[in-house]
Design a protein around this motif. Structure first.
Motif, PDB file in Angstrom:
ATOM      1  N   HIS A 178       0.989  -1.262   0.320  1.00 56.84           N
ATOM      2  CA  HIS A 178       0.073   0.348   0.161  1.00 56.84           C
ATOM      3  C   HIS A 178       0.791   1.672   0.122  1.00 56.84           C
ATOM      4  O   HIS A 178       0.156   1.755  -0.081  1.00 56.84           O
ATOM      5  N   GLN A 179       1.857   1.011  -0.152  1.00 58.32           N
ATOM      6  CA  GLN A 179       2.901   2.738  -0.166  1.00 58.32           C
ATOM      7  C   GLN A 179       2.915   3.091  -1.360  1.00 58.32           C
ATOM      8  O   GLN A 179       3.033   2.280  -2.407  1.00 58.32           O
ATOM      9  N   ILE A 180       2.605   4.085  -2.142  1.00 62.99           N
ATOM     10  CA  ILE A 180       2.324   5.373  -2.764  1.00 62.99           C
ATOM     11  C   ILE A 180       4.147   5.584  -3.073  1.00 62.99           C
ATOM     12  O   ILE A 180       4.155   5.221  -4.197  1.00 62.99           O
ATOM     13  N   MET A 181       4.921   5.990  -2.306  1.00 61.51           N
ATOM     14  CA  MET A 181       6.233   6.397  -2.429  1.00 61.51           C
ATOM     15  C   MET A 181       7.156   6.223  -1.618  1.00 61.51           C
ATOM     16  O   MET A 181       6.680   6.142   0.038  1.00 61.51           O
ATOM     17  N   ARG A 182       8.540   6.305  -1.680  1.00 61.43           N
ATOM     18  CA  ARG A 182       9.513   5.933  -1.049  1.00 61.43           C
ATOM     19  C   ARG A 182      10.964   6.541  -0.833  1.00 61.43           C
ATOM     20  O   ARG A 182      11.073   7.004  -2.199  1.00 61.43           O
ATOM     21  N   ALA A 183      11.450   7.174   0.269  1.00 63.34           N
ATOM     22  CA  ALA A 183      12.270   8.284  -0.066  1.00 63.34           C
ATOM     23  C   ALA A 183      13.575   7.726  -0.341  1.00 63.34           C
ATOM     24  O   ALA A 183      13.906   8.484  -1.823  1.00 63.34           O
ATOM     25  N   ASN A 184      14.128   6.740  -0.203  1.00 62.44           N
ATOM     26  CA  ASN A 184      15.039   5.625  -0.223  1.00 62.44           C
ATOM     27  C   ASN A 184      14.289   3.997  -1.148  1.00 62.44           C
ATOM     28  O   ASN A 184      14.230   3.527  -0.107  1.00 62.44           O
ATOM     29  N   LEU A 223       7.206   0.122   8.319  1.00 64.83           N
ATOM     30  CA  LEU A 223       6.000   0.668   9.255  1.00 64.83           C
ATOM     31  C   LEU A 223       4.876  -0.181   8.642  1.00 64.83           C
ATOM     32  O   LEU A 223       4.760  -0.363   6.942  1.00 64.83           O
ATOM     33  N   SER A 224       3.490  -1.228   9.538  1.00 65.97           N
ATOM     34  CA  SER A 224       3.069  -1.703   8.787  1.00 65.97           C
ATOM     35  C   SER A 224       1.943  -1.730   9.871  1.00 65.97           C
ATOM     36  O   SER A 224       2.194  -1.940  10.631  1.00 65.97           O
ATOM     37  N   PHE A 225       0.811  -1.898   9.854  1.00 66.53           N
ATOM     38  CA  PHE A 225      -0.323  -1.565  10.555  1.00 66.53           C
ATOM     39  C   PHE A 225      -1.745  -2.093  10.363  1.00 66.53           C
ATOM     40  O   PHE A 225      -1.746  -2.062   8.941  1.00 66.53           O
ATOM     41  N   THR A 226      -3.056  -2.117  11.455  1.00 65.83           N
ATOM     42  CA  THR A 226      -4.233  -2.874  10.827  1.00 65.83           C
ATOM     43  C   THR A 226      -4.806  -1.602  11.380  1.00 65.83           C
ATOM     44  O   THR A 226      -4.450  -0.832  12.391  1.00 65.83           O
ATOM     45  N   HIS A 227      -5.897  -1.737  11.112  1.00 67.18           N
ATOM     46  CA  HIS A 227      -6.835  -0.137  11.337  1.00 67.18           C
ATOM     47  C   HIS A 227      -8.149  -0.114  11.078  1.00 67.18           C
ATOM     48  O   HIS A 227      -8.264  -1.023  10.284  1.00 67.18           O
ATOM     49  N   MET A 228      -9.073  -0.232  11.711  1.00 65.14           N
ATOM     50  CA  MET A 228     -10.443   0.274  11.370  1.00 65.14           C
ATOM     51  C   MET A 228     -11.202   1.924  11.481  1.00 65.14           C
ATOM     52  O   MET A 228     -10.756   1.615  12.258  1.00 65.14           O
ATOM     53  N   VAL A 229     -12.385   2.087  11.085  1.00 62.94           N
ATOM     54  CA  VAL A 229     -12.543   3.185  10.658  1.00 62.94           C
ATOM     55  C   VAL A 229     -14.361   3.089  10.827  1.00 62.94           C
ATOM     56  O   VAL A 229     -15.051   2.284  10.165  1.00 62.94           O
ATOM     57  N   ASP A 233     -23.789   6.740  16.200  1.00 65.07           N
ATOM     58  CA  ASP A 233     -24.274   7.755  16.712  1.00 65.07           C
ATOM     59  C   ASP A 233     -23.842   9.053  17.383  1.00 65.07           C
ATOM     60  O   ASP A 233     -23.743  10.444  17.917  1.00 65.07           O
ATOM     61  N   GLY A 234     -23.497   9.698  15.308  1.00 61.71           N
ATOM     62  CA  GLY A 234     -23.031  11.010  15.343  1.00 61.71           C
ATOM     63  C   GLY A 234     -21.113  10.901  15.901  1.00 61.71           C
ATOM     64  O   GLY A 234     -20.349  11.922  15.377  1.00 61.71           O
ATOM     65  N   TYR A 235     -20.519   9.619  16.357  1.00 62.00           N
ATOM     66  CA  TYR A 235     -18.923  10.096  16.663  1.00 62.00           C
ATOM     67  C   TYR A 235     -18.036   8.627  15.278  1.00 62.00           C
ATOM     68  O   TYR A 235     -18.922   8.108  15.545  1.00 62.00           O
ATOM     69  N   LEU A 236     -16.988   9.264  15.354  1.00 64.27           N
ATOM     70  CA  LEU A 236     -16.197   8.205  14.454  1.00 64.27           C
ATOM     71  C   LEU A 236     -15.134   7.428  15.244  1.00 64.27           C
ATOM     72  O   LEU A 236     -14.921   8.972  16.336  1.00 64.27           O
ATOM     73  N   TYR A 237     -14.784   7.011  15.195  1.00 64.51           N
ATOM     74  CA  TYR A 237     -14.160   6.110  16.099  1.00 64.51           C
ATOM     75  C   TYR A 237     -12.577   5.431  15.467  1.00 64.51           C
ATOM     76  O   TYR A 237     -13.388   4.915  13.826  1.00 64.51           O
ATOM     77  N   ALA A 238     -11.510   5.402  15.674  1.00 64.96           N
ATOM     78  CA  ALA A 238     -10.624   4.587  14.820  1.00 64.96           C
ATOM     79  C   ALA A 238      -9.838   3.916  15.592  1.00 64.96           C
ATOM     80  O   ALA A 238      -9.465   4.236  17.267  1.00 64.96           O
ATOM     81  N   PHE A 239      -9.202   2.814  15.150  1.00 70.58           N
ATOM     82  CA  PHE A 239      -7.693   2.115  15.731  1.00 70.58           C
ATOM     83  C   PHE A 239      -6.703   1.624  15.009  1.00 70.58           C
ATOM     84  O   PHE A 239      -7.918   1.833  13.813  1.00 70.58           O
ATOM     85  N   PHE A 240      -5.580   2.423  15.483  1.00 74.99           N
ATOM     86  CA  PHE A 240      -4.503   1.317  14.814  1.00 74.99           C
ATOM     87  C   PHE A 240      -3.629   0.799  15.299  1.00 74.99           C
ATOM     88  O   PHE A 240      -3.500   1.491  17.189  1.00 74.99           O
ATOM     89  N   LYS A 241      -3.176  -0.329  14.688  1.00 76.17           N
ATOM     90  CA  LYS A 241      -2.113  -1.121  15.578  1.00 76.17           C
ATOM     91  C   LYS A 241      -1.134  -1.500  14.793  1.00 76.17           C
ATOM     92  O   LYS A 241      -1.220  -2.010  13.669  1.00 76.17           O
ATOM     93  N   SER A 242      -0.257  -1.218  15.483  1.00 78.72           N
ATOM     94  CA  SER A 242       1.252  -1.368  14.581  1.00 78.72           C
ATOM     95  C   SER A 242       1.413  -2.983  14.926  1.00 78.72           C
ATOM     96  O   SER A 242       1.481  -3.350  14.844  1.00 78.72           O
ATOM     97  N   LEU A 243       2.021  -3.546  13.518  1.00 79.83           N
ATOM     98  CA  LEU A 243       2.149  -5.224  13.101  1.00 79.83           C
ATOM     99  C   LEU A 243       3.472  -5.280  13.955  1.00 79.83           C
ATOM    100  O   LEU A 243       4.335  -6.403  14.438  1.00 79.83           O
ATOM    101  N   THR A 244       4.282  -4.258  14.249  1.00 80.60           N
ATOM    102  CA  THR A 244       5.536  -3.877  14.342  1.00 80.60           C
ATOM    103  C   THR A 244       5.921  -4.380  16.157  1.00 80.60           C
ATOM    104  O   THR A 244       7.389  -4.684  16.330  1.00 80.60           O
ATOM    105  N   GLN A 245       4.734  -3.575  16.571  1.00 82.39           N
ATOM    106  CA  GLN A 245       5.253  -3.389  17.928  1.00 82.39           C
ATOM    107  C   GLN A 245       3.897  -3.365  18.668  1.00 82.39           C
ATOM    108  O   GLN A 245       2.627  -3.224  17.901  1.00 82.39           O
ATOM    109  N   ALA A 246       3.563  -3.536  20.059  1.00 83.28           N
ATOM    110  CA  ALA A 246       2.095  -3.387  20.466  1.00 83.28           C
ATOM    111  C   ALA A 246       1.838  -2.170  20.929  1.00 83.28           C
ATOM    112  O   ALA A 246       1.349  -2.481  22.277  1.00 83.28           O
ATOM    113  N   SER A 247       1.463  -1.500  19.902  1.00 83.50           N
ATOM    114  CA  SER A 247       0.961   0.019  20.457  1.00 83.50           C
ATOM    115  C   SER A 247      -0.207   0.688  19.605  1.00 83.50           C
ATOM    116  O   SER A 247      -0.936   0.074  18.615  1.00 83.50           O
ATOM    117  N   PHE A 248      -1.510   0.408  20.669  1.00 81.03           N
ATOM    118  CA  PHE A 248      -2.901   0.826  20.401  1.00 81.03           C
ATOM    119  C   PHE A 248      -2.920   2.729  20.738  1.00 81.03           C
ATOM    120  O   PHE A 248      -2.714   3.108  21.511  1.00 81.03           O
TER     121      PHE A 248
END
Length: 156
Positions: free
Chosen positions: A112-118, A125-131, A135-150
Motif C-alpha cells: 500500500h506504499q505510494i512512494m519511498r524516499a529511498n 511500518l505496517s499496521f492494521t486499522h478500522m474506522v 451516534d454521530g461519532y467517528l471512532y478509529a483504531f490503529f495497531k502497529s504490526l511491528t510493535q504492540a502499540s494501540f
C-alpha cells in the motif's frame, strides 16, 4: 516650626511590610484576570472560525450526500470507510470492543506504499486499522504490526 507626623517608624515599617506582602496577591489577581480575558478572546475567535466553516459547508450540501459522485471512485484498501458500529467504543486504548469487527480490519504494509524516499531501504511500518461510526461519532483504531502499540480516537 516642625511638622510632626502622627505615625511612628514602627507603624510606617509595618504598613510598608503589609503593602509588600500584598504585591504577590495582586500579581496573582492580575495574571488570573489576564488569563480569563485571553481565554474569552480565544473562545470568540474559535466561535467565529467555526461559524465561517459552518457557513462554507452549508453552501455545499453535496459534500455530505450519501449518494455523492465520489463514492464510485472509492478504492478498497486505499480510502477510509467508516463502518456502522453496534455501540460506543470505550476509549481506554484496548481493543476489546473491536474484536467483533475483526473481519473488517484492514492491513497496510509494503503493497500500500505510494512512494519511498529511498527505494533500497525496506519498509518498517505496517499496521492494521478500522474506522467506525456510532451516534454521530467517528471512532478509529490503529495497531502497529511491528510493535504492540494501540490508540483509539473519538471525534464528533
Amino acid at each position: 516650626m516642625m511638622i510632626r507626623f502622627p505615625f511612628g517608624l514602627r507603624t510606617k515599617v509595618i504598613g510598608l511590610s503589609l503593602f509588600l506582602l500584598c504585591l504577590p496577591w495582586l500579581g496573582y489577581q492580575y495574571v488570573w484576570e489576564m488569563e480569563k480575558y485571553l481565554r474569552y478572546g480565544q473562545e470568540r475567535t474559535l466561535e467565529g472560525t467555526t461559524q465561517a466553516l459552518a457557513t462554507a459547508l452549508h453552501e455545499r450540501p453535496k459534500l455530505f450526500d450519501g449518494q455523492a459522485s465520489f463514492l464510485k471512485q472509492v478504492e478498497k484498501s486505499r480510502d477510509l470507510y467508516a463502518y456502522p458500529l453496534a455501540g460506543a467504543i470505550l476509549l481506554d486504548g484496548k481493543l476489546n470492543e473491536w474484536q467483533e469487527y475483526q473481519h473488517r480490519f484492514l492491513q497496510y504494509g509494503e503493497a500500500h506504499q505510494i512512494m519511498r524516499a529511498n527505494p533500497n531501504t525496506p519498509l518498517t511500518l505496517s499496521f492494521t486499522h478500522m474506522v467506525g461510526q456510532y451516534d454521530g461519532y467517528l471512532y478509529a483504531f490503529f495497531k502497529s504490526l511491528t510493535q504492540a502499540s494501540f490508540s483509539v480516537g473519538k471525534m464528533p
